[in-house]
Scaffold this motif. Structure first.
Motif, PDB file in Angstrom:
ATOM      1  N   THR A  34       1.306  -1.251  -0.291  1.00 10.69           N
ATOM      2  CA  THR A  34      -0.071  -0.378   0.070  1.00 10.69           C
ATOM      3  C   THR A  34       0.894   1.007   0.286  1.00 10.69           C
ATOM      4  O   THR A  34       0.170   2.544   0.187  1.00 10.69           O
ATOM      5  CB  THR A  34      -0.650  -0.402   1.428  1.00 10.69           C
ATOM      6  N   LEU A  35       2.338   1.164   0.332  1.00 11.06           N
ATOM      7  CA  LEU A  35       2.412   2.388   0.531  1.00 11.06           C
ATOM      8  C   LEU A  35       3.466   2.613  -0.977  1.00 11.06           C
ATOM      9  O   LEU A  35       3.671   2.682  -2.445  1.00 11.06           O
ATOM     10  CB  LEU A  35       3.960   2.237   1.524  1.00 11.06           C
ATOM     11  N   TYR A  41       8.985  -0.373   2.139  1.00 11.35           N
ATOM     12  CA  TYR A  41       8.362  -1.283   1.926  1.00 11.35           C
ATOM     13  C   TYR A  41       8.854  -1.308  -0.134  1.00 11.35           C
ATOM     14  O   TYR A  41       9.973  -2.878   0.083  1.00 11.35           O
ATOM     15  CB  TYR A  41       6.958  -1.010   1.394  1.00 11.35           C
ATOM     16  N   GLU A  73      -4.886  -3.111   2.064  1.00 15.60           N
ATOM     17  CA  GLU A  73      -4.250  -4.603   2.528  1.00 15.60           C
ATOM     18  C   GLU A  73      -5.368  -5.572   3.038  1.00 15.60           C
ATOM     19  O   GLU A  73      -4.351  -6.879   2.578  1.00 15.60           O
ATOM     20  CB  GLU A  73      -3.164  -4.356   4.736  1.00 15.60           C
ATOM     21  N   SER A  91       1.559  -4.842   7.057  1.00 10.21           N
ATOM     22  CA  SER A  91       1.298  -4.731   8.208  1.00 10.21           C
ATOM     23  C   SER A  91       0.894  -5.875   9.269  1.00 10.21           C
ATOM     24  O   SER A  91      -0.170  -6.712   8.495  1.00 10.21           O
ATOM     25  CB  SER A  91       2.010  -3.334   9.562  1.00 10.21           C
ATOM     26  N   ASN A 147       7.221  -2.529   8.991  1.00 14.70           N
ATOM     27  CA  ASN A 147       7.111  -1.161   9.262  1.00 14.70           C
ATOM     28  C   ASN A 147       7.400  -0.425   9.655  1.00 14.70           C
ATOM     29  O   ASN A 147       7.917   0.882   9.775  1.00 14.70           O
ATOM     30  CB  ASN A 147       5.058  -1.247   8.916  1.00 14.70           C
ATOM     31  N   ARG A 150       4.652   3.191  15.652  1.00 15.83           N
ATOM     32  CA  ARG A 150       4.053   3.948  15.179  1.00 15.83           C
ATOM     33  C   ARG A 150       4.052   5.205  16.189  1.00 15.83           C
ATOM     34  O   ARG A 150       4.592   5.635  17.517  1.00 15.83           O
ATOM     35  CB  ARG A 150       2.841   3.494  14.608  1.00 15.83           C
ATOM     36  N   ARG A 171      -7.329   8.148  13.293  1.00 17.61           N
ATOM     37  CA  ARG A 171      -7.348   6.763  12.314  1.00 17.61           C
ATOM     38  C   ARG A 171      -6.384   5.895  13.058  1.00 17.61           C
ATOM     39  O   ARG A 171      -5.062   6.530  13.249  1.00 17.61           O
ATOM     40  CB  ARG A 171      -7.334   6.966  10.601  1.00 17.61           C
ATOM     41  N   MET A 173      -5.240   1.952  12.603  1.00 20.35           N
ATOM     42  CA  MET A 173      -5.193   0.491  11.563  1.00 20.35           C
ATOM     43  C   MET A 173      -6.780  -0.507  12.215  1.00 20.35           C
ATOM     44  O   MET A 173      -7.699  -0.044  13.445  1.00 20.35           O
ATOM     45  CB  MET A 173      -4.545  -0.285  11.600  1.00 20.35           C
ATOM     46  N   PHE A 194      -6.260   2.399   5.144  1.00 12.15           N
ATOM     47  CA  PHE A 194      -4.724   3.559   4.538  1.00 12.15           C
ATOM     48  C   PHE A 194      -5.050   4.188   2.913  1.00 12.15           C
ATOM     49  O   PHE A 194      -4.620   5.498   3.219  1.00 12.15           O
ATOM     50  CB  PHE A 194      -3.454   2.417   4.641  1.00 12.15           C
ATOM     51  N   ASN A 211       2.049   6.598  12.681  1.00 13.94           N
ATOM     52  CA  ASN A 211       2.271   5.508  11.625  1.00 13.94           C
ATOM     53  C   ASN A 211       3.503   6.659  11.669  1.00 13.94           C
ATOM     54  O   ASN A 211       4.200   7.383  12.234  1.00 13.94           O
ATOM     55  CB  ASN A 211       1.836   6.377  10.412  1.00 13.94           C
ATOM     56  N   VAL A 215       6.766   6.274   6.772  1.00 15.37           N
ATOM     57  CA  VAL A 215       5.462   6.581   6.440  1.00 15.37           C
ATOM     58  C   VAL A 215       4.803   7.880   6.491  1.00 15.37           C
ATOM     59  O   VAL A 215       4.731   8.391   5.085  1.00 15.37           O
ATOM     60  CB  VAL A 215       4.175   5.382   7.100  1.00 15.37           C
ATOM     61  N   ASN A 236       5.582  -2.392  14.330  1.00 18.58           N
ATOM     62  CA  ASN A 236       4.589  -2.744  13.572  1.00 18.58           C
ATOM     63  C   ASN A 236       5.030  -3.382  12.506  1.00 18.58           C
ATOM     64  O   ASN A 236       6.384  -3.065  11.751  1.00 18.58           O
ATOM     65  CB  ASN A 236       3.819  -1.831  12.917  1.00 18.58           C
TER      66      ASN A 236
HETATM   67  O1  PAF Z   1      -1.092   2.848   8.399  1.00 16.74           O
HETATM   68  C1  PAF Z   1      -1.287   1.316   8.323  1.00 16.74           C
HETATM   69  O2  PAF Z   1      -2.199   1.306   7.335  1.00 16.74           O
HETATM   70  C2  PAF Z   1       0.250   0.636   8.216  1.00 16.74           C
HETATM   71  O3  PAF Z   1       1.085   1.375   8.655  1.00 16.74           O
HETATM   72  C3  PAF Z   1       0.314   0.572   6.635  1.00 16.74           C
HETATM   73  C4  PAF Z   1       0.739   2.061   5.917  1.00 16.74           C
HETATM   74  C5  PAF Z   1      -0.654   0.133   5.707  1.00 16.74           C
HETATM   75  C6  PAF Z   1       1.387  -0.048   6.088  1.00 16.74           C
HETATM   76  O4  PAF Z   1       1.319  -1.508   6.692  1.00 16.74           O
END
Ligand code: PAF
Length: 327
Positions: A34-35, A41, A73, A91, A147, A150, A171, A173, A194, A211, A215, A236
């Motif tokens: 996703t990054l 990543y 993800e 992650s 990752n 955080r 927000r 995860m 994300f 994060n 990130v 993470n």
């Molecule tokens: O915040 C998130 O969702 C996660 O840190 C991420 C950026 C998808 C990385 O696995």
């Protein structure tokens, strides 16, 4: 894969699989994350591409799809079993809905530093967790990546102590422990993929997010957040997951190459995370973020004690203690 090619009775499962039709022909695997394409990543993926080419004698290539272009993800994890993607770097965050056992590593302030986390994940505990993920989710795990630790970012309100999070819509995860931890700190956790996060911050749907530094930098959160507090509240880890049927279709040599390359690339990627964290803290300051680098973490740790009380009975006190005591 039940039919097996000829030969000796000492064949391993992998050998049997090679006899069931794997040819070692050139194969391209579709990998999603996703990054951003400037992220840790993606740097890890570039190394993985290089290593797998070398170790598989050019028979395996990785086609990498960054930026959530194959979905968030959770979507990609689901995609592994329907064949829309062959490999996913994710992650452990979104795994509470798939393999809750692995989310023991998501407990707040569990790991002292990166070395501690690596010792746990690369040892017996990490191997057991991988086995559980494989059994529960019907996926193949190739390696632990990272990752990172955080940290909280906010809009108007700087966060020095848990009280500063009171009422803040943050927000998180889609992870029960993450949500419970922020509730315990007084915030209003809002789980979200994300892929929706930047816009949600931009539109003021939420006030805050959390994060790792790489990130925050590579996804340009400094454009929509003013404050960063280095809370390092969750470590993470990430996992490289693969479709088991894709893995089984490879020859034993290719499987070995893939497993070795994933671990080596993961070690490289872990170093990239630490280097980026050092470099990007300065750059985020230059971009105007106000950073609290050494907050007093005592009150934050105190605030999340109820989370441990709740999850001790889920994961077992013994497991949590043995993670803490790994040296
Ligand atoms: O915040 C998130 O969702 C996660 O840190 C991420 C950026 C998808 C990385 O696995």
């Amino acid at each position: 894969l039940s039919a097996c090619g000829g030969g000796g009775s000492t064949k391993t499962g992998a050998d049997e699989k090679s006899g069931s039709g794997s040819t070692g022909e050139k194969i391209t695997l579709k990998v999603g994350h996703t990054l951003a394409d400037t992220s840790h990543y993606q740097e890890g993926m570039k190394k993985f591409q290089e290593l797998i080419k070398e170790k598989s004698n050019g028979t395996i290539e990785l086609e990498v799809f960054p930026n959530g272009s194959l979905g968030g993800e959770r979507d990609m994890i689901e995609g592994l079993n329907v064949g829309s993607v062959d490999m996913v770097l994710t992650s452990t965050g979104p795994m509470s809905g798939f393999a809750p056992e692995v989310t023991v590593v998501d407990l707040p302030f569990l790991f002292e530093n990166e070395d501690h986390a690596h010792k746990v994940l690369d040892g017996e505990i990490g191997n057991d967790l991988r086995k559980k993920v494989e059994e529960t989710m019907s996926v193949k795990t190739l390696a632990w990546w990272e990752n990172g630790f955080r940290n909280v970012t906010t809009g108007k309100q700087a966060v020095e102590k848990p009280e500063d999070l009171k009422g803040i819509k943050i927000r998180t995860m889609e992870n029960d422990i993450h949500m419970d931890s922020f509730s315990a700190m007084g915030a209003q956790p809002t789980p979200m993929s994300f892929t929706e996060l930047f816009t949600a911050l931009q539109q003021g749907v939420i006030d805050a997010e959390e994060n790792p530094v790489p990130v925050i930098m590579t996804s340009r959160f400094y454009e929509v957040q003013d404050h960063l507090t280095m809370t390092r509240h969750f470590y993470n880890p990430s996992l490289v997951l693969m479709s088991p049927s894709k893995f089984d279709s490879l020859t034993p040599e290719q499987q070995k190459a893939l497993e070795e390359a994933a671990v080596e690339a993961g070690n490289y990627e872990r170093q990239v995370v630490q280097d980026m964290e050092k470099q990007y803290l300065g750059e985020l300051k230059e971009k105007g973020m106000k950073i609290i680098e050494n907050p007093d973490l005592g009150p934050f740790k105190e605030a999340v004690k109820p989370v441990y009380e709740k999850y001790e009975s889920v994961f077992g006190k013994e497991l949590i203690e043995s993670i803490r005591n790994t040296k």
